[in-house]
Design a protein around this motif. Structure first.
Motif, PDB file in Angstrom:
ATOM      1  N   LEU A  11       3.605   6.516  -0.826  1.00  0.00           N
ATOM      2  CA  LEU A  11       3.840   5.779   0.420  1.00  0.00           C
ATOM      3  C   LEU A  11       2.590   5.014   0.852  1.00  0.00           C
ATOM      4  O   LEU A  11       2.673   3.875   1.318  1.00  0.00           O
ATOM      5  N   LEU A  12       1.454   5.637   0.692  1.00  0.00           N
ATOM      6  CA  LEU A  12       0.199   4.989   1.071  1.00  0.00           C
ATOM      7  C   LEU A  12      -0.113   3.818   0.145  1.00  0.00           C
ATOM      8  O   LEU A  12      -0.596   2.771   0.599  1.00  0.00           O
ATOM      9  N   ALA A  13       0.159   3.957  -1.153  1.00  0.00           N
ATOM     10  CA  ALA A  13      -0.055   2.849  -2.079  1.00  0.00           C
ATOM     11  C   ALA A  13       0.819   1.656  -1.700  1.00  0.00           C
ATOM     12  O   ALA A  13       0.374   0.500  -1.737  1.00  0.00           O
ATOM     13  N   ALA A  14       2.073   1.930  -1.330  1.00  0.00           N
ATOM     14  CA  ALA A  14       2.969   0.852  -0.919  1.00  0.00           C
ATOM     15  C   ALA A  14       2.463   0.152   0.330  1.00  0.00           C
ATOM     16  O   ALA A  14       2.741  -1.035   0.552  1.00  0.00           O
ATOM     17  N   ARG A  40       5.755  -2.912   4.026  1.00  0.00           N
ATOM     18  CA  ARG A  40       5.297  -4.289   3.790  1.00  0.00           C
ATOM     19  C   ARG A  40       4.433  -4.775   4.939  1.00  0.00           C
ATOM     20  O   ARG A  40       3.397  -5.423   4.719  1.00  0.00           O
ATOM     21  N   ALA A  41       4.828  -4.443   6.158  1.00  0.00           N
ATOM     22  CA  ALA A  41       4.018  -4.860   7.303  1.00  0.00           C
ATOM     23  C   ALA A  41       2.676  -4.149   7.304  1.00  0.00           C
ATOM     24  O   ALA A  41       1.635  -4.751   7.575  1.00  0.00           O
ATOM     25  N   ARG A  97       1.138  -3.029   4.681  1.00  0.00           N
ATOM     26  CA  ARG A  97       0.339  -3.578   3.590  1.00  0.00           C
ATOM     27  C   ARG A  97      -0.347  -4.868   4.018  1.00  0.00           C
ATOM     28  O   ARG A  97      -1.498  -5.128   3.638  1.00  0.00           O
ATOM     29  N   ALA A  98       0.341  -5.665   4.807  1.00  0.00           N
ATOM     30  CA  ALA A  98      -0.270  -6.903   5.303  1.00  0.00           C
ATOM     31  C   ALA A  98      -1.455  -6.593   6.210  1.00  0.00           C
ATOM     32  O   ALA A  98      -2.486  -7.271   6.164  1.00  0.00           O
ATOM     33  N   HIS A  99      -1.323  -5.570   7.044  1.00  0.00           N
ATOM     34  CA  HIS A  99      -2.437  -5.164   7.908  1.00  0.00           C
ATOM     35  C   HIS A  99      -3.613  -4.669   7.072  1.00  0.00           C
ATOM     36  O   HIS A  99      -4.777  -4.986   7.365  1.00  0.00           O
ATOM     37  N   ALA A 100      -3.317  -3.869   6.042  1.00  0.00           N
ATOM     38  CA  ALA A 100      -4.382  -3.355   5.176  1.00  0.00           C
ATOM     39  C   ALA A 100      -5.078  -4.493   4.438  1.00  0.00           C
ATOM     40  O   ALA A 100      -6.314  -4.508   4.313  1.00  0.00           O
ATOM     41  N   ALA A 101      -4.300  -5.458   3.958  1.00  0.00           N
ATOM     42  CA  ALA A 101      -4.872  -6.601   3.251  1.00  0.00           C
ATOM     43  C   ALA A 101      -5.753  -7.434   4.179  1.00  0.00           C
ATOM     44  O   ALA A 101      -6.819  -7.928   3.774  1.00  0.00           O
ATOM     45  N   ASP A 102      -5.319  -7.584   5.409  1.00  0.00           N
ATOM     46  CA  ASP A 102      -6.132  -8.343   6.374  1.00  0.00           C
ATOM     47  C   ASP A 102      -7.464  -7.644   6.626  1.00  0.00           C
ATOM     48  O   ASP A 102      -8.524  -8.293   6.660  1.00  0.00           O
ATOM     49  N   LEU A 103      -7.425  -6.324   6.793  1.00  0.00           N
ATOM     50  CA  LEU A 103      -8.649  -5.579   7.041  1.00  0.00           C
ATOM     51  C   LEU A 103      -9.580  -5.664   5.827  1.00  0.00           C
ATOM     52  O   LEU A 103     -10.785  -5.917   5.971  1.00  0.00           O
ATOM     53  N   ALA A 104      -9.034  -5.462   4.635  1.00  0.00           N
ATOM     54  CA  ALA A 104      -9.856  -5.545   3.426  1.00  0.00           C
ATOM     55  C   ALA A 104     -10.435  -6.943   3.254  1.00  0.00           C
ATOM     56  O   ALA A 104     -11.606  -7.102   2.873  1.00  0.00           O
ATOM     57  N   GLY A 105      -9.639  -7.948   3.547  1.00  0.00           N
ATOM     58  CA  GLY A 105     -10.084  -9.323   3.368  1.00  0.00           C
ATOM     59  C   GLY A 105     -11.194  -9.728   4.314  1.00  0.00           C
ATOM     60  O   GLY A 105     -11.989 -10.636   4.005  1.00  0.00           O
ATOM     61  N   ARG A 106     -11.261  -9.100   5.472  1.00  0.00           N
ATOM     62  CA  ARG A 106     -12.312  -9.432   6.442  1.00  0.00           C
ATOM     63  C   ARG A 106     -13.647  -8.778   6.098  1.00  0.00           C
ATOM     64  O   ARG A 106     -14.670  -9.101   6.704  1.00  0.00           O
ATOM     65  N   PHE A 107     -13.649  -7.883   5.105  1.00  0.00           N
ATOM     66  CA  PHE A 107     -14.884  -7.180   4.722  1.00  0.00           C
ATOM     67  C   PHE A 107     -15.056  -7.201   3.203  1.00  0.00           C
ATOM     68  O   PHE A 107     -14.948  -6.171   2.537  1.00  0.00           O
ATOM     69  N   PRO A 108     -15.365  -8.377   2.629  1.00  0.00           N
ATOM     70  CA  PRO A 108     -15.596  -8.410   1.175  1.00  0.00           C
ATOM     71  C   PRO A 108     -16.892  -7.672   0.833  1.00  0.00           C
ATOM     72  O   PRO A 108     -17.865  -7.737   1.591  1.00  0.00           O
ATOM     73  N   PRO A 109     -16.905  -6.954  -0.301  1.00  0.00           N
ATOM     74  CA  PRO A 109     -18.128  -6.219  -0.685  1.00  0.00           C
ATOM     75  C   PRO A 109     -19.324  -7.145  -0.825  1.00  0.00           C
ATOM     76  O   PRO A 109     -19.220  -8.231  -1.403  1.00  0.00           O
ATOM     77  N   PHE A 110     -20.458  -6.735  -0.289  1.00  0.00           N
ATOM     78  CA  PHE A 110     -21.700  -7.489  -0.400  1.00  0.00           C
ATOM     79  C   PHE A 110     -21.525  -8.937   0.077  1.00  0.00           C
ATOM     80  O   PHE A 110     -22.100  -9.866  -0.478  1.00  0.00           O
ATOM     81  N   GLY A 111     -20.687  -9.117   1.093  1.00  0.00           N
ATOM     82  CA  GLY A 111     -20.510 -10.443   1.649  1.00  0.00           C
ATOM     83  C   GLY A 111     -19.703 -11.385   0.795  1.00  0.00           C
ATOM     84  O   GLY A 111     -19.688 -12.591   1.030  1.00  0.00           O
ATOM     85  N   GLY A 112     -19.001 -10.848  -0.218  1.00  0.00           N
ATOM     86  CA  GLY A 112     -18.143 -11.698  -1.037  1.00  0.00           C
ATOM     87  C   GLY A 112     -18.626 -11.799  -2.447  1.00  0.00           C
ATOM     88  O   GLY A 112     -17.995 -12.443  -3.256  1.00  0.00           O
TER      89      GLY A 112
END
Length: 418
Positions: A344-347, A400-401, A403-418
């Motif tokens: 469930l968490l992976a989804a 799905r919703a 996952r979109a929240h998780a993707a947004d959070l991950a995307g705002r913090f790229p490792p080492f600034g990208g």
């Protein structure tokens, strides 16, 4: 993009060339990059390496064969291989206060098996944390060479607290008189009592081997107690919290240096991976900086915030919390076992592992904060992760919703600034 070195020597990290020559593999690698960018990496054994570590991995040393040790190689042209291995060894010794370091093990498992080879003989008795209590495969699994070569006796955890039962450990040591005692776990969120393990080993005349694969990065940053003053041999990985390349490390005193080195080469391994050793040297150098010290302490602070948030959401934490980067939890109060919860968490865009629960009563969840902290996340983000985590396990959750929240959070913090 080609990463260039002093003198204009290019690394072999040219993704455009790979795309032209082998688009099938390039597509897979691109997919993995997107997976990492679009999900929250909560696997306790994973982290993101720095651009400098990756550059060393893609360096010309990837092409160099260097069996043996500095000054005593079986191949010519090793002057630069020798130089980088000496740098890695000296940095590891200084970082951890060890008399000797061997940086050649290909993995944490290789390091543990080499420690056994250095100190034990086939058939010797070894006391280690039982597999059903969080012991590693190299701690006596019948499917691993450790379980086939030595007689392992497993000690356990107190089912009420989830902590190592030191009284039972001492009783087992007195009964079985092991040649070695192994301290270490893949799912233990508290600091081991190294002094108590040393006392038990000394009482029965045993070696103390500490498998510090998980906590050693925290040790490097001063955020966890060091096993080095207590252990005869410390085995570890150089990834996880240490944030280096995938590989192993051995630390010991000078009196065991020759035995440990011979156990690695030629007994258990052949040629060293010199590009990986170069990357280890870079990682050890990074770990000796104030920035890494701050990082290691933030990893622990984040884990405590995340643990508190998960407990508030209804998950049951083993040992009641954490001292480290690692959290183990039972999702049963939210209606799932570990395997179902992981799916469930992976989804929902959160990647983590399952683990055995104290007493071997079912499977729980194992997660960590090393990677998220490398991305620059702090307490506020950990609270958000706890909310998403619990939402994914509740009945009727929209995966799905989430996952979109998780993707947004991950995307705002790229490792080492990208």
């Amino acid at each position: 993009m080609v990463i260039r070195f002093v003198g204009g020597i290019p690394a072999r990290a040219d993704f455009d060339a790979l795309l032209r020559q082998d688009p099938q593999v390039a597509e897979v690698l691109g997919g993995e990059a997107e997976r990492q960018r679009g999900t929250l990496q909560l696997i306790a054994a994973e982290n993101f390496t720095s651009p400098a570590v990756l550059a060393a991995l893609a360096s010309p040393l990837a092409d160099k064969y260097a069996e043996g040790y500095p000054g005593a190689r079986h191949h010519g042209g090793c002057e630069f291989a020798d130089a980088v291995e000496r740098i890695a060894v000296e940095r590891a010794k200084a970082l951890f206060g060890a008399g000797h370091a061997n940086v050649q093990p290909h993995s944490g498992s290789s390091a543990v098996l080499a420690a056994y080879a250095a100190l034990l003989r086939p058939g010797d008795t070894v006391l280690a944390l039982g597999l059903a209590s969080g012991g590693h495969l190299t701690h006596g699994s019948p499917g691993n060479s450790s379980g086939r070569s030595f007689r392992f006796v497993g000690y356990g955890l107190d089912p009420a607290t989830g902590l190592v039962d030191l009284a039972a450990l001492r009783a087992l040591a007195r009964e079985h008189r092991p040649k070695a005692v192994v301290c270490g776990s893949i799912a233990y969120p508290r600091h081991p009592d190294y002094a108590a393990f040393r006392e038990v080993a000394d009482e029965v005349g045993a070696y103390l081997i500490v498998d510090a694969a998980h906590p050693l990065g925290l040790v490097a940053g001063g955020a966890a107690p060091s096993p080095v003053p207590y252990a005869d041999v410390v085995c570890a990985t150089t990834h996880k919290v240490l944030r280096g390349p995938r590989g192993g490390l051995l630390l010991c005193g000078e009196e065991l240096a020759e035995r440990v080195d011979r156990a690695v080469f030629p007994y258990t391994q052949g040629g060293a991976q010199m590009h990986t050793i170069a990357a280890k040297a870079v990682a050890f150098g990074e770990a000796a900086t104030p920035a890494f010290t701050a990082y290691a302490h933030q990893v622990v602070a984040n884990a405590r915030v995340l643990a508190d948030g998960l407990a508030a959401e209804g998950l049951e934490l083993t040992t009641g919390g954490t001292d480290t980067h690692l959290i183990t939890a039972d999702p049963a109060p939210l209606g799932h076992d570990g395997r179902a919860a992981r799916g469930l968490l992976a989804a929902a865009g959160m990647v983590l592992d399952t683990c055995v629960l104290p007493g071997g009563d079912g499977r729980g969840l194992r997660l960590g904060t090393a990677a998220l902290t490398t991305q620059g996340m702090g307490g506020a983000e950990m609270a958000r992760v706890a909310t998403l985590f619990a939402a994914a396990l509740r009945e009727g959750a929209d995966g799905r919703a989430l996952r979109a929240h998780a993707a947004d959070l991950a995307g705002r913090f790229p490792p080492f600034g990208g």
